[in-house]
Structure formats: C-alpha cells, structure tokens
Design a protein around this motif. Structure first.
Motif, PDB file in Angstrom:
ATOM      1  N   UNK A  75      33.771 -72.791  13.384  1.00  0.00           N
ATOM      2  CA  UNK A  75      35.211 -72.618  13.496  1.00  0.00           C
ATOM      3  C   UNK A  75      35.880 -73.355  12.336  1.00  0.00           C
ATOM      4  N   UNK A  76      37.181 -73.177  12.220  1.00  0.00           N
ATOM      5  CA  UNK A  76      37.926 -73.839  11.155  1.00  0.00           C
ATOM      6  C   UNK A  76      37.763 -75.357  11.217  1.00  0.00           C
ATOM      7  N   UNK A  77      37.961 -75.927  12.405  1.00  0.00           N
ATOM      8  CA  UNK A  77      37.891 -77.381  12.543  1.00  0.00           C
ATOM      9  C   UNK A  77      36.477 -77.901  12.279  1.00  0.00           C
ATOM     10  N   UNK A  78      35.447 -77.186  12.781  1.00  0.00           N
ATOM     11  CA  UNK A  78      34.061 -77.598  12.544  1.00  0.00           C
ATOM     12  C   UNK A  78      33.737 -77.575  11.055  1.00  0.00           C
ATOM     13  N   UNK A  79      34.181 -76.497  10.411  1.00  0.00           N
ATOM     14  CA  UNK A  79      33.921 -76.351   8.977  1.00  0.00           C
ATOM     15  C   UNK A  79      34.560 -77.482   8.175  1.00  0.00           C
ATOM     16  N   UNK A  80      35.796 -77.802   8.508  1.00  0.00           N
ATOM     17  CA  UNK A  80      36.509 -78.861   7.797  1.00  0.00           C
ATOM     18  C   UNK A  80      35.841 -80.211   8.008  1.00  0.00           C
ATOM     19  N   UNK A  81      35.475 -80.537   9.256  1.00  0.00           N
ATOM     20  CA  UNK A  81      34.842 -81.815   9.555  1.00  0.00           C
ATOM     21  C   UNK A  81      33.475 -81.932   8.891  1.00  0.00           C
ATOM     22  N   UNK A  82      32.702 -80.856   8.949  1.00  0.00           N
ATOM     23  CA  UNK A  82      31.365 -80.868   8.347  1.00  0.00           C
ATOM     24  C   UNK A  82      31.451 -81.042   6.837  1.00  0.00           C
ATOM     25  N   UNK A  83      32.345 -80.276   6.212  1.00  0.00           N
ATOM     26  CA  UNK A  83      32.434 -80.318   4.762  1.00  0.00           C
ATOM     27  C   UNK A  83      32.996 -81.648   4.262  1.00  0.00           C
ATOM     28  N   UNK A  84      33.866 -82.262   5.048  1.00  0.00           N
ATOM     29  CA  UNK A  84      34.398 -83.565   4.676  1.00  0.00           C
ATOM     30  C   UNK A  84      33.302 -84.630   4.691  1.00  0.00           C
ATOM     31  N   UNK A  85      32.350 -84.491   5.625  1.00  0.00           N
ATOM     32  CA  UNK A  85      31.284 -85.478   5.761  1.00  0.00           C
ATOM     33  C   UNK A  85      30.191 -85.331   4.707  1.00  0.00           C
ATOM     34  N   UNK A  86      30.089 -84.163   4.088  1.00  0.00           N
ATOM     35  CA  UNK A  86      29.035 -83.958   3.085  1.00  0.00           C
ATOM     36  C   UNK A  86      29.223 -84.885   1.887  1.00  0.00           C
ATOM     37  N   UNK A  87      28.110 -85.431   1.424  1.00  0.00           N
ATOM     38  CA  UNK A  87      28.127 -86.245   0.211  1.00  0.00           C
ATOM     39  C   UNK A  87      27.495 -85.451  -0.919  1.00  0.00           C
ATOM     40  N   UNK A  88      28.176 -85.403  -2.030  1.00  0.00           N
ATOM     41  CA  UNK A  88      27.656 -84.683  -3.197  1.00  0.00           C
ATOM     42  C   UNK A  88      26.881 -85.658  -4.069  1.00  0.00           C
ATOM     43  N   UNK A  89      25.660 -85.263  -4.478  1.00  0.00           N
ATOM     44  CA  UNK A  89      24.800 -86.173  -5.228  1.00  0.00           C
ATOM     45  C   UNK A  89      24.094 -85.418  -6.346  1.00  0.00           C
ATOM     46  N   UNK A  90      23.931 -86.089  -7.473  1.00  0.00           N
ATOM     47  CA  UNK A  90      23.184 -85.541  -8.609  1.00  0.00           C
ATOM     48  C   UNK A  90      21.987 -86.430  -8.891  1.00  0.00           C
ATOM     49  N   UNK A  91      20.816 -85.813  -9.078  1.00  0.00           N
ATOM     50  CA  UNK A  91      19.581 -86.535  -9.361  1.00  0.00           C
ATOM     51  C   UNK A  91      19.083 -86.144 -10.753  1.00  0.00           C
ATOM     52  N   UNK A  92      18.579 -87.118 -11.476  1.00  0.00           N
ATOM     53  CA  UNK A  92      18.067 -86.892 -12.818  1.00  0.00           C
ATOM     54  C   UNK A  92      16.579 -86.535 -12.780  1.00  0.00           C
ATOM     55  N   UNK A  93      16.064 -85.891 -13.835  1.00  0.00           N
ATOM     56  CA  UNK A  93      14.651 -85.505 -13.862  1.00  0.00           C
ATOM     57  C   UNK A  93      13.722 -86.670 -13.536  1.00  0.00           C
ATOM     58  N   UNK A  94      12.732 -86.406 -12.660  1.00  0.00           N
ATOM     59  CA  UNK A  94      11.718 -87.352 -12.200  1.00  0.00           C
ATOM     60  C   UNK A  94      12.264 -88.426 -11.257  1.00  0.00           C
ATOM     61  N   UNK A  95      13.536 -88.351 -10.909  1.00  0.00           N
ATOM     62  CA  UNK A  95      14.097 -89.336  -9.977  1.00  0.00           C
ATOM     63  C   UNK A  95      13.598 -89.064  -8.560  1.00  0.00           C
ATOM     64  N   UNK A  96      13.259 -90.122  -7.835  1.00  0.00           N
ATOM     65  CA  UNK A  96      12.837 -90.000  -6.445  1.00  0.00           C
ATOM     66  C   UNK A  96      14.054 -89.706  -5.575  1.00  0.00           C
ATOM     67  N   UNK A  97      14.004 -88.618  -4.830  1.00  0.00           N
ATOM     68  CA  UNK A  97      15.095 -88.238  -3.945  1.00  0.00           C
ATOM     69  C   UNK A  97      14.912 -88.881  -2.576  1.00  0.00           C
ATOM     70  N   UNK A  98      13.712 -88.759  -2.037  1.00  0.00           N
ATOM     71  CA  UNK A  98      13.364 -89.453  -0.795  1.00  0.00           C
ATOM     72  C   UNK A  98      11.849 -89.600  -0.752  1.00  0.00           C
ATOM     73  N   UNK A  99      11.380 -90.710  -0.160  1.00  0.00           N
ATOM     74  CA  UNK A  99       9.957 -91.027  -0.184  1.00  0.00           C
ATOM     75  C   UNK A  99       9.299 -90.725   1.157  1.00  0.00           C
ATOM     76  N   UNK A 100       8.048 -90.372   1.097  1.00  0.00           N
ATOM     77  CA  UNK A 100       7.270 -90.174   2.323  1.00  0.00           C
ATOM     78  C   UNK A 100       7.256 -91.469   3.128  1.00  0.00           C
ATOM     79  N   UNK A 101       7.421 -91.348   4.417  1.00  0.00           N
ATOM     80  CA  UNK A 101       7.482 -92.507   5.282  1.00  0.00           C
ATOM     81  C   UNK A 101       8.888 -92.991   5.562  1.00  0.00           C
ATOM     82  N   UNK A 102       9.855 -92.511   4.769  1.00  0.00           N
ATOM     83  CA  UNK A 102      11.254 -92.891   4.993  1.00  0.00           C
ATOM     84  C   UNK A 102      11.735 -92.288   6.309  1.00  0.00           C
ATOM     85  N   UNK A 103      12.593 -92.990   7.016  1.00  0.00           N
ATOM     86  CA  UNK A 103      13.099 -92.517   8.300  1.00  0.00           C
ATOM     87  C   UNK A 103      14.578 -92.145   8.260  1.00  0.00           C
TER      88      UNK A 103
END
Length: 316
Positions: A75-103
């Motif tokens: 719905x409109x409200x769900x879409x707005x709340x979800x999109x507001x919570x999203x974090x935009x991130x840029x990763x550089x070549x060979x950068x670790x995004x997330x590691x195995x074992x992370x929770x």
C-alpha cells in the motif's frame, strides 16, 4: 525531497537514505479507491522514466525499475515506510560486504555491479554464480535467525539498498501485513542461501527421487543418458538435487546452464519449468555425487509440488 528530485531542482542532502516517494510514485492497489476521481496520477513506469530523465539520482530510478514487483504488493503507507528505512550503500571492488558467520539480519537488494558469493569449508568443492542487479540475498537469515553460511565480496563497484530486520520489527504494529509481503517475495526470489543449508544440516528423510535426462548429440546409448537423482530441498523459487558424476568432473561448467524441469503441482497439473544452475558443490557428505542448486526463471506459487524429470545439456 522526492518531488524536487523529479523536477530537477538539485541533489538530495542526505546521501545514505533513499528519500520516501510521494503518493504518485506508489502503485495504487488496496488504496486505489481513496484517490480523488479524475486525479489520474502517473503510473509506476512513468515515475521511473521521469526520474531517469532527471539524472540527478539515477540510482533511485534504477532501483524502482528492478524492484517494481515487490513495491506493487504494498500500500502507499507501507511503500513509504519501507523505502524510508532502506539504506543506500556503495561497495568498492574486493570490499567485503558481509562475512560468513555474521548474524546481522540484513536484506541486500543489489541495483548494480557484481558480487562474488564465497563459501570456504573443508571437504567441499564449491562453485557459486555471482549476484548482480536485480538479485537479493539475506532472507534466509531474516527467516531462520541462523548466521550467514557464505560471504559476499564486491567484484566491481556495487550499489545496493539494504533493509534491516530491526526496521521491520519497528514497523510491525503500524504495518502488520508488511512482513508477510516481504517474506513472500523473498522466498520466491532468494533461494541459494536457504538451499545451501542442506550441506550444513543434511536431512535425507524428506528426499524424493527424480529422473535426470541429459540432452544433446552425444554418441552415448539412450540408457546412459538417463540417471536417477535425489531432490534434497524444494522452494517456490528453486530446488537442489544430487547428480551422479565422475570425481574428476569439473563442476564449474554447470554454472549458468539452463534446465527444463517437469513439475507436478498439488492439483495434479504438470508444467515444464525453465531454470538455471546457480551453484554446484561436491561435498564430503556425498562424495559420489555433485549437488546442483537451481533457481526457477519464474517462481512457482505452489509449495507442494513434486519434480518428476530434470533435463539438462550433455557435458563431456
């Protein structure tokens, strides 16, 4: 802020958070009756085209285009709340995004770039397809609470939108149906991480046999082209199965191969479902077999299907 973006008045002041869209940017579903008669707001694709023409924030335009199917269920409200919570991130070549074992319970929505999926474990020979624009990963940790069973590295510059489970928990009172919509979408489109759990916690009690047919112009007799495999786990978006093979067989050549699966729905109807191999593993648990991980090109809606036949190209 989003209105000013579409009108070309300048970049946003906050770089890390994607700005909430206006009502016109939201697919009108459950709340369509609330729109004033004769308003005729632009549809979702028009919003995307307008943002692309502006070019002050092309990342948002690309993101809208890639994940339209997810947003169209909100719905409109769900879409707005979800999109507001999203974090935009840029990763550089060979950068670790997330590691195995992370929770960390994070959902990664990749908008551009290529991501290497890495799983290093003794006794395993592992080949996994890369992830890229239009791929998501992390729903397994969202749903199970188990740690990550693989690592993610940026192969090139990667742009992603990230959603945290804590954000969803904070929204559960105001938007009780949002979690179901997100999880339903994820279980249909994000399969590899969950399927890999069969290597961590093997359980053959629920396996079923399937017929493997190798197509092509091989000179092998017809009976040599038919083998038996085991379905180890099934999901709406894919499955994994065992395939007999030589110990010297190069598993990496399977990645990206297209398959045709004959599935029988719980209603009794059958369907030929195209799919692609996204992972191949030779495990110490099954030294005589390779385990192939498959993602359907179009997810099923039936969770109680059976897989009768798997047809894939001949490999020499």
């Amino acid at each position: 802020e989003f209105d000013s973006l579409l009108k070309g008045s300048g970049p946003l002041e906050q770089e890390e958070l994607t700005p909430p869209p206006t009502l016109a940017a939201v697919p009108q579903k459950e709340e369509s009756q609330a729109v004033t008669e004769g308003a005729n707001p632009p549809d979702f694709q028009e919003i995307i085209r307008d943002a692309e023409k502006n070019l002050s924030d092309p990342d948002s335009a690309i993101h809208f285009a890639l994940w339209a199917k997810l947003y169209q269920e909100m719905t409109t409200e769900e879409f707005t709340a979800f999109h507001t919570a999203l974090q935009r991130k840029t990763y550089q070549p060979e950068e670790l995004i997330i590691a195995r074992g992370d929770q960390q319970a994070l959902l990664f929505f990749f908008d551009s770039g290529t991501v290497n999926l890495v799983r290093n474990q003794n006794g395993e020979e592992v080949y996994l397809s890369t992830a890229g624009a239009g791929d998501l990963i992390g729903s397994d940790v969202f749903l199970s609470g188990d740690p990550w069973n693989l690592s993610l590295y940026a192969k090139e510059t990667v742009r992603a939108h990230i959603f945290d489970l804590e954000n969803l928990m904070a929204m559960r009172v105001d938007f009780p149906r949002l979690a179901d919509k997100i999880f339903t979408f994820c279980t249909a489109h994000d399969v590899l991480q969950t399927l890999l759990r069969v290597l961590d916690d093997p359980d053959t009690a629920g396996t079923e046999s399937t017929r493997l047919e190798r197509a092509g112009r091989s000179k092998k007799p017809a009976n040599a082209k038919v083998q038996q495999g085991l379905i180890l786990r099934k999901m709406q978006g894919g499955l994994c199965f065992t395939s007999p093979g030589k110990a010297t067989e190069k598993l990496g050549r399977f990645l990206g191969n297209r398959l045709l699966l004959r599935v029988r729905m719980s209603s009794g109807a059958t369907d030929n479902r195209p799919a692609a191999i996204v992972g191949a593993v030779r495990s110490a648990i099954r030294p005589g077999d390779s385990v192939l991980f498959v993602r359907f090109l179009h997810p099923l809606t039936d969770t109680q299907y059976s897989c009768e036949t798997i047809e894939f190209p001949e490999t020499e």
